[in-house]
Design a protein around this motif. Sequence first.
Motif, PDB file in Angstrom:
ATOM      1  N   ALA A 110      49.732 -26.269  19.613  1.00  0.00           N
ATOM      2  CA  ALA A 110      48.550 -25.458  19.878  1.00  0.00           C
ATOM      3  C   ALA A 110      48.744 -24.540  21.069  1.00  0.00           C
ATOM      4  O   ALA A 110      48.086 -23.508  21.188  1.00  0.00           O
ATOM      5  N   LEU A 111      49.682 -24.911  21.973  1.00  0.00           N
ATOM      6  CA  LEU A 111      49.959 -24.099  23.152  1.00  0.00           C
ATOM      7  C   LEU A 111      51.404 -24.337  23.574  1.00  0.00           C
ATOM      8  O   LEU A 111      51.761 -25.449  23.981  1.00  0.00           O
ATOM      9  N   CYS A 112      52.220 -23.312  23.485  1.00  0.00           N
ATOM     10  CA  CYS A 112      53.628 -23.459  23.842  1.00  0.00           C
ATOM     11  C   CYS A 112      53.794 -23.366  25.359  1.00  0.00           C
ATOM     12  O   CYS A 112      52.924 -22.844  26.058  1.00  0.00           O
ATOM     13  N   PRO A 113      54.897 -23.873  25.899  1.00  0.00           N
ATOM     14  CA  PRO A 113      55.104 -23.836  27.359  1.00  0.00           C
ATOM     15  C   PRO A 113      55.063 -22.426  27.939  1.00  0.00           C
ATOM     16  O   PRO A 113      54.577 -22.219  29.050  1.00  0.00           O
ATOM     17  N   SER A 114      55.569 -21.442  27.190  1.00  0.00           N
ATOM     18  CA  SER A 114      55.597 -20.075  27.707  1.00  0.00           C
ATOM     19  C   SER A 114      54.186 -19.516  27.883  1.00  0.00           C
ATOM     20  O   SER A 114      53.863 -18.929  28.923  1.00  0.00           O
ATOM     21  N   CYS A 115      53.344 -19.710  26.897  1.00  0.00           N
ATOM     22  CA  CYS A 115      51.968 -19.214  27.001  1.00  0.00           C
ATOM     23  C   CYS A 115      51.165 -20.015  28.031  1.00  0.00           C
ATOM     24  O   CYS A 115      50.310 -19.452  28.724  1.00  0.00           O
ATOM     25  N   GLU A 116      51.440 -21.307  28.137  1.00  0.00           N
ATOM     26  CA  GLU A 116      50.774 -22.106  29.162  1.00  0.00           C
ATOM     27  C   GLU A 116      51.126 -21.599  30.556  1.00  0.00           C
ATOM     28  O   GLU A 116      50.279 -21.530  31.449  1.00  0.00           O
ATOM     29  N   ALA A 117      52.388 -21.204  30.724  1.00  0.00           N
ATOM     30  CA  ALA A 117      52.817 -20.675  32.020  1.00  0.00           C
ATOM     31  C   ALA A 117      52.109 -19.365  32.344  1.00  0.00           C
ATOM     32  O   ALA A 117      51.835 -19.072  33.506  1.00  0.00           O
ATOM     33  N   GLU A 118      51.806 -18.577  31.325  1.00  0.00           N
ATOM     34  CA  GLU A 118      51.076 -17.334  31.567  1.00  0.00           C
ATOM     35  C   GLU A 118      49.660 -17.605  32.068  1.00  0.00           C
ATOM     36  O   GLU A 118      49.077 -16.781  32.775  1.00  0.00           O
ATOM     37  N   LEU A 119      49.103 -18.746  31.689  1.00  0.00           N
ATOM     38  CA  LEU A 119      47.757 -19.107  32.144  1.00  0.00           C
ATOM     39  C   LEU A 119      47.748 -19.638  33.571  1.00  0.00           C
ATOM     40  O   LEU A 119      46.847 -19.336  34.357  1.00  0.00           O
ATOM     41  N   THR A 120      48.723 -20.460  33.924  1.00  0.00           N
ATOM     42  CA  THR A 120      48.650 -21.195  35.186  1.00  0.00           C
ATOM     43  C   THR A 120      49.881 -21.054  36.072  1.00  0.00           C
ATOM     44  O   THR A 120      49.880 -21.573  37.199  1.00  0.00           O
ATOM     45  N   GLY A 121      50.913 -20.365  35.607  1.00  0.00           N
ATOM     46  CA  GLY A 121      52.182 -20.392  36.325  1.00  0.00           C
ATOM     47  C   GLY A 121      52.176 -19.696  37.663  1.00  0.00           C
ATOM     48  O   GLY A 121      52.931 -20.060  38.560  1.00  0.00           O
ATOM     49  N   THR A 122      51.344 -18.663  37.848  1.00  0.00           N
ATOM     50  CA  THR A 122      51.377 -17.901  39.096  1.00  0.00           C
ATOM     51  C   THR A 122      50.338 -18.348  40.109  1.00  0.00           C
ATOM     52  O   THR A 122      50.389 -17.931  41.265  1.00  0.00           O
ATOM     53  N   GLY A 123      49.392 -19.161  39.715  1.00  0.00           N
ATOM     54  CA  GLY A 123      48.339 -19.575  40.621  1.00  0.00           C
ATOM     55  C   GLY A 123      47.225 -18.546  40.687  1.00  0.00           C
ATOM     56  O   GLY A 123      47.421 -17.376  40.370  1.00  0.00           O
ATOM     57  N   PRO A 124      46.023 -18.959  41.083  1.00  0.00           N
ATOM     58  CA  PRO A 124      44.870 -18.054  41.102  1.00  0.00           C
ATOM     59  C   PRO A 124      44.993 -16.967  42.166  1.00  0.00           C
ATOM     60  O   PRO A 124      45.548 -17.193  43.242  1.00  0.00           O
ATOM     61  N   CYS A 125      44.473 -15.788  41.859  1.00  0.00           N
ATOM     62  CA  CYS A 125      44.512 -14.644  42.764  1.00  0.00           C
ATOM     63  C   CYS A 125      43.105 -14.081  42.958  1.00  0.00           C
ATOM     64  O   CYS A 125      42.289 -14.107  42.042  1.00  0.00           O
ATOM     65  N   ARG A 126      42.852 -13.552  44.130  1.00  0.00           N
ATOM     66  CA  ARG A 126      41.644 -12.774  44.368  1.00  0.00           C
ATOM     67  C   ARG A 126      41.784 -11.446  43.622  1.00  0.00           C
ATOM     68  O   ARG A 126      42.814 -10.786  43.724  1.00  0.00           O
ATOM     69  N   VAL A 127      40.768 -11.065  42.883  1.00  0.00           N
ATOM     70  CA  VAL A 127      40.818  -9.835  42.087  1.00  0.00           C
ATOM     71  C   VAL A 127      39.621  -8.954  42.424  1.00  0.00           C
ATOM     72  O   VAL A 127      38.531  -9.442  42.733  1.00  0.00           O
ATOM     73  N   ARG A 128      39.860  -7.635  42.361  1.00  0.00           N
ATOM     74  CA  ARG A 128      38.816  -6.649  42.651  1.00  0.00           C
ATOM     75  C   ARG A 128      38.910  -5.508  41.644  1.00  0.00           C
ATOM     76  O   ARG A 128      39.934  -4.820  41.586  1.00  0.00           O
TER      77      ARG A 128
END
Length: 288
Positions: free
Chosen positions: A26-44
């Motif tokens: 249902a979720l491959c490691p590559s796509c999972e990394a796109e969700l959580t791999g970089t950590g949350p960022c402040r966005v504007r």
Amino acid sequence: MRGWWREVAGLVLPVSCGGCGRPRTALCPSCEAELTGTGPCRVRPSPEPRGLPDVYAAAAYEGGARALLLAHKERGALPLAAPLGAALAGAVTAAAGGLGAGGSGSLLLVPVPSSRRSVRARGHDPTRRIALAAAGRLRRTGRAARVLPVLRQRRAVADQSGLGARGRLANLAGALAVAPGGGRLLGEAVRAGGRVVLVDDLMTTGASLAEAARAVAEALTAEAAATGSGAGGVHPSFMFPGLAAAPKGGVTEGLFERPTAAVIASSPSSFEINRNSPRSCIVAGGER
């Protein structure tokens, strides 16, 4: 019934990754990394709407992250609520300043509501489902968290997809309100030390979160005035600077900080703007 059938079907039918289509997962490691791999960022977003809270996003709305959100929202891939909730939980933690197990009070996740028409068409409310998954994830990591779905649409709004930033602001102005009794629930939670974090699945222009923040702040101001709790009894994590003072109860204009917000994904341009700042990407316990 539709949501129940989708969940049962997901158990017995062949599955593929909601992000890239890879079979038997249902979720491959590559796509999972796109969700959580970089950590949350402040966005504007640019332009940034007046009253927008400080917003933290787990991922850019592109590639696998975009596909996963659309699969969950539009195609009823309900098992994706768990990984999407995990990504949102990370953004919530960042938005709340890295509140850990030893922090006082609970995290109060207030989802931006979908329209009744959209919920009927999809068979579920995707943001609320993901918020519940995020709260569960936070509790499993030792953080007190719960969902308070108190926001409602009080008038019909046009489809946002064809509108620009100004059009979305005009479309949503005054469109949200806290449901009857919701202000009391929020007030009680805040007075007990709770931290309000507005949550949504996606931010584009920021119009929805700005309107949600206005509605929550208005309800809490009215609650503080009605109960006479005043500034001394209300936690400062939910208010706007410059919000008009309540007619009674001692809530002083400009006294409180703005609320914070967390989303799973935000438009890539909102990240690019932040790359010019050394404080652009923030994770719980530090920066990057």
